[in-house]
Design an enzyme around this catalytic site. Structure first.
Site: not given
Ligand code: SAH
Length: 342
Positions: A90, A332, A215
């Site tokens: 995506e 994501c 997180h």
């Molecule tokens: N692996 C890398 C990049 C991908 S995830 C990392 O961990 O940073 C990057 C971002 O996806 C997370 O920091 C968050 O901002 C977003 N993300 C993933 N799941 C989410 C959710 N359920 N709600 C909001 N943001 C989410």
């Protein structure tokens, strides 16, 4: 057949030289691909016809196939692509008043299984090539307001520091004047905290932005929602960040998704302000996008504000990220999860 975007300018020059063609043609080809958004080699009208034909016989320009496109009422657009081997990824374009940000995937699937993120659900398939990442951007650019992308974030599916070489190869072309010409400060890598990758990044001669997906503010909570914490514990991650900031003289952004009942109460806010004290950093609070499959929900807005205010009072530079594209499941991996599960 090879994807031509896999080649750096130097590599392209070498290929042309081997054919007995003039090396300066490489710059023209780069301009057609990255600046003029050429749809095929025949369009490259300032190249001799026989060179265009030879390029066409040996390379392809595009490898992604659009499967679905979604547009949010807030202007965010999300695209689901099939790769040549039928894996899917995506990419998202997020226009705001001042920027048009492209958010791209770095891997098909993800190994890291964070409990709040849909990307890990289907497991890891493979690393993306630099050409595939560049193509995500070219596509987003073509489908953005004014056909522009001003900022790139490596925050789509996958872990950029787990695909270090290809990500850096893509970044060099994104950043290069002859490529996409996007300034390093407008490029952000987001990582779950792979310590050797962060150290390696601090040695690159590139002023790119680094975001850490934190997180959680204690080892136990973080290990529960982010299994990577069992390999690279929070304590070591924070000291690596301190070292990164010292070495590069750059600020780090910590991403903190607020998840109801998990990490969003006042006690967590206190712990977070304690571990980030004295660090040259910014905190980006993100109310979680609801993922029904995982029972992930954001806390009440009042709880979000209490959390934010405590950090502010402790002198921490904090912003609350506006959720974008929620109506199209832009977080994501959500869309891909839905698609591949069908
Ligand atoms: N692996 C890398 C990049 C991908 S995830 C990392 O961990 O940073 C990057 C971002 O996806 C997370 O920091 C968050 O901002 C977003 N993300 C993933 N799941 C989410 C959710 N359920 N709600 C909001 N943001 C989410």
């Amino acid at each position: 057949m090879q994807d031509i975007k896999e080649l750096t300018l130097e590599e392209l020059k070498k290929a042309l030289k081997n054919w007995g063609a003039d090396e300066f043609r490489a710059r023209q080809i780069f301009a057609w691909i990255y600046k003029k958004g050429a749809g095929d080699f025949m369009q490259m009208s300032d190249l001799p016809l026989d060179l265009r034909e030879r390029l066409k016989e040996n390379f392809y320009l595009f490898g992604l196939k659009l499967i679905q496109a979604f547009k949010s009422h807030d202007g965010t657009k999300k695209f689901l692509f099939a790769l040549k081997d039928a894996n899917s990824i995506e990419a998202v374009t997020i226009p705001t008043e001042k920027r048009i940000t492209g958010c791209i995937s770095t891997q098909a699937g993800c190994k890291f299984k964070c409990s709040f993120c849909a990307s890990g659900a289907l497991g890891f398939k493979r690393n993306l090539t630099s050409a595939e990442m560049l193509e995500e951007i070219l596509f987003l650019k073509n489908n953005s307001p004014q056909k522009k992308t001003t900022h790139i974030v490596f925050m789509g599916i996958g872990e950029p520091l787990d695909n270090y070489i290809n990500v850096m190869k893509a970044i060099r072309i994104i950043n290069s004047r002859l490529g996409l010409n996007i300034g390093a400060r407008r490029i952000t890598i987001s990582t779950n905290g792979i310590i050797p990758g962060i150290k390696r990044l601090s040695q690159e001669d590139l002023q790119i932005e680094l975001s850490i997906s934190l997180h959680a503010a204690d080892e136990k909570t973080r290990a529960r929602i982010m299994p990577i914490n069992k390999i690279y514990p929070l304590k070591d991650l924070i000291s690596t960040c301190r070292e990164y900031i010292r070495k590069t003289n750059r600020q780090i952004t910590f991403e903190y998704i607020l998840i109801k009942g998990v990490n969003s109460d006042l006690q967590n806010a206190r712990k977070l302000s304690t571990i980030l004290k004295d660090l040259n950093c910014k905190v980006n609070l993100i109310p979680a996008n609801t993922i029904k499959e995982y029972k992930i929900e954001p806390p009440k807005h009042s709880e979000v504000l209490v959390f934010k205010n405590l950090l502010l009072k402790q002198g921490i530079n904090v912003t609350l990220r506006k959720p974008r594209g929620q109506d199209i499941e832009a977080a994501c991996g959500q869309l891909r999860l839905r698609y591949e599960k069908k």
